[in-house]
Scaffold this motif. Structure first.
Motif, mmCIF file in Angstrom:
data_model
loop_
_atom_site.group_PDB
_atom_site.id
_atom_site.type_symbol
_atom_site.label_atom_id
_atom_site.label_comp_id
_atom_site.label_asym_id
_atom_site.label_seq_id
_atom_site.Cartn_x
_atom_site.Cartn_y
_atom_site.Cartn_z
ATOM 1 N N ARG A 262 51.858 26.368 50.024
ATOM 2 C CA ARG A 262 51.628 25.615 48.780
ATOM 3 C C ARG A 262 51.900 26.521 47.584
ATOM 4 N NH1 ARG A 262 45.983 22.609 50.088
ATOM 5 N NH2 ARG A 262 46.248 21.923 47.950
ATOM 6 N N TYR A 263 52.482 25.968 46.567
ATOM 7 C CA TYR A 263 52.845 26.808 45.417
ATOM 8 C C TYR A 263 52.828 25.997 44.131
ATOM 9 C CZ TYR A 263 57.235 24.336 46.016
ATOM 10 O OH TYR A 263 58.162 23.339 46.146
ATOM 11 N N THR A 264 52.624 26.706 43.040
ATOM 12 C CA THR A 264 52.692 26.100 41.711
ATOM 13 C C THR A 264 53.625 26.956 40.872
ATOM 14 O OG1 THR A 264 50.474 25.218 41.922
ATOM 15 C CG2 THR A 264 51.326 25.443 39.676
ATOM 16 N N LEU A 265 54.647 26.334 40.314
ATOM 17 C CA LEU A 265 55.662 27.096 39.582
ATOM 18 C C LEU A 265 55.313 27.292 38.111
ATOM 19 C CD1 LEU A 265 58.860 25.405 41.087
ATOM 20 C CD2 LEU A 265 57.813 27.564 41.777
ATOM 21 N N ASP A 266 54.541 26.360 37.540
ATOM 22 C CA ASP A 266 54.083 26.544 36.151
ATOM 23 C C ASP A 266 52.771 27.314 36.209
ATOM 24 O OD1 ASP A 266 56.152 25.066 35.052
ATOM 25 O OD2 ASP A 266 54.975 23.216 34.874
ATOM 26 N N LEU A 267 52.759 28.489 35.611
ATOM 27 C CA LEU A 267 51.534 29.283 35.652
ATOM 28 C C LEU A 267 50.564 28.807 34.579
ATOM 29 C CD1 LEU A 267 52.999 32.883 36.135
ATOM 30 C CD2 LEU A 267 52.156 31.290 37.867
ATOM 31 N N PRO A 268 49.280 28.650 34.933
ATOM 32 C CA PRO A 268 48.287 28.278 33.918
ATOM 33 C C PRO A 268 48.278 29.327 32.798
ATOM 34 C CG PRO A 268 47.338 28.236 36.132
ATOM 35 C CD PRO A 268 48.695 28.838 36.255
ATOM 36 N N PRO A 269 47.954 28.948 31.560
ATOM 37 C CA PRO A 269 48.135 29.818 30.393
ATOM 38 C C PRO A 269 47.656 31.260 30.568
ATOM 39 C CG PRO A 269 47.343 27.691 29.697
ATOM 40 C CD PRO A 269 47.414 27.654 31.190
ATOM 41 N N LYS A 270 46.467 31.473 31.125
ATOM 42 C CA LYS A 270 45.953 32.840 31.213
ATOM 43 C C LYS A 270 46.840 33.692 32.125
ATOM 44 C CE LYS A 270 41.612 35.102 32.052
ATOM 45 N NZ LYS A 270 41.231 35.117 33.456
ATOM 46 N N GLU A 271 47.228 33.103 33.268
ATOM 47 C CA GLU A 271 48.077 33.840 34.211
ATOM 48 C C GLU A 271 49.462 34.080 33.636
ATOM 49 O OE1 GLU A 271 48.160 32.385 38.236
ATOM 50 O OE2 GLU A 271 46.195 31.490 37.950
ATOM 51 N N ALA A 272 49.941 33.086 32.859
ATOM 52 C CA ALA A 272 51.271 33.232 32.266
ATOM 53 C C ALA A 272 51.244 34.416 31.293
ATOM 54 C CB ALA A 272 51.673 31.959 31.557
ATOM 55 N N ASP A 273 50.147 34.571 30.532
ATOM 56 C CA ASP A 273 50.027 35.706 29.590
ATOM 57 C C ASP A 273 50.097 37.021 30.349
ATOM 58 O OD1 ASP A 273 49.764 33.978 27.562
ATOM 59 O OD2 ASP A 273 47.587 34.193 27.329
ATOM 60 N N GLU A 274 49.368 37.057 31.484
ATOM 61 C CA GLU A 274 49.329 38.297 32.251
ATOM 62 C C GLU A 274 50.693 38.620 32.878
ATOM 63 O OE1 GLU A 274 46.052 37.511 34.848
ATOM 64 O OE2 GLU A 274 44.636 37.684 33.189
ATOM 65 N N ALA A 275 51.401 37.577 33.326
ATOM 66 C CA ALA A 275 52.728 37.799 33.917
ATOM 67 C C ALA A 275 53.708 38.246 32.856
ATOM 68 C CB ALA A 275 53.221 36.511 34.584
#
Ligand code: GDP
Length: 275
Positions: A262-275
């Motif tokens: 299972r996977y999610t390609l859009d990262l939730p905002p907090k994780e996107a900031d960290e990435a």
């Protein structure tokens, strides 16, 4: 597009609430912001469908992000569940004040009028079928709303337009297009499989390292290769010589079928900031 938008806009006037259906693997990329413009103040329930395919932690993070922003949201697996009572429950909660006012005016059984809306392939017809407990004809994927539609009752308290509103996928941003292609939301002829495959390898290596390492028995060295080289190595491993396109197709199909979990390609905002 203008005509499709007008048709959807016309129908929106008739409903109390909109069920905006998105793919939980790409909850942002599978939205079309035109809905924000045309929906205006109309209450909306955001439905993250295909949650059975998405990363459950990221789905929870997205739902909390939406709720914090004042947008009620639920996750859903319309494919494997026969009944979807959570949708009516959420709609009643969103419209609680309106329902109360109607009751005070003497309307004993206020009826909620709703429509499903979303880009192609997010599961609109499946959700409608489940809500109406019957098979309605597939509406095709032309943006807009089919003519001569009617209201159908999902329960004593909920009526739905019998055909969903179809928005066109929006992918001015190439990464959004790539993500939609990977999940199968847009047609094969409008993207390059190798671009999608290279994106997928980079994404899974970064986000789902254990899953991709195990599925393709990658070595520590494989993990450091530039993605195009890794794609070529996998293509060879699959006996496709240097046929990059077939290797890309195979990878894409396998990811769609859940080979990498299972996977999610859009990262939730907090994780996107960290990435
Ligand atoms: P529409 O174009 O938005 O009306 O999408 P459909 O209802 O035709 O669904 C598109 C595809 O997704 C079909 O193959 C469905 O069986 C599948 N699908 C719909 N909902 C779900 C879900 O919750 N989980 C999974 N795994 N597949 C789903």
């Amino acid at each position: 597009m203008a005509k499709a938008q007008r048709q959807v806009q016309e129908k929106l006037k008739q409903v109390d609430i909109v069920f905006e259906i998105v793919d939980a693997r790409v909850p942002e990329s599978s939205r079309n912001p035109v809905l924000d413009q045309i929906i205006q103040q109309k209450p909306r329930l955001l439905i993250l469908n295909k949650a059975d395919l998405a990363d459950p932690h990221k789905t929870a993070a997205w739902i909390s992000t939406y709720e914090k922003a004042g947008q009620p949201a639920i996750k859903l697996d319309a494919q494997h569940k026969q009944r979807l009572p959570q949708i009516e429950k959420a709609a009643r909660s969103i419209l609680a004040d309106k329902i109360e006012r109607q009751k005070q005016r003497g309307i004993r059984n206020p009826l909620i009028k709703a429509m499903c809306i979303g880009i192609p392939n997010v599961g609109k017809s499946t959700v409608l079928n489940r809500l109406l407990s019957k098979n309605i004809a597939k509406t095709g994927n032309k943006p807009g709303v089919t003519k001569n539609q009617q209201w159908l009752k999902a329960s004593d308290h909920l009526a739905l337009l019998d055909t969903p509103g179809i928005l066109w996928p929006k992918f001015d941003d190439p990464e959004v297009g790539t993500k939609l292609a990977l999940t199968g939301a847009i047609a094969e002829n409008i993207y390059h499989p190798d671009d999608v495959a290279v994106f997928a390898l980079d994404f899974f290596r970064a986000q789902y390292t254990a899953a991709i390492t195990k599925a393709y028995q990658l070595t520590a060295q494989d993990l450091t290769l530039p993605a195009p080289e890794l794609l070529l190595a996998l293509t060879k491993k699959w006996g496709l010589k240097d046929d990059y396109d077939r290797g890309s197709d195979r990878l894409i199909q396998e990811i769609r079928k859940g080979r990498l979990g299972r996977y999610t390609l859009d990262l939730p905002p907090k994780e996107a900031d960290e990435a």
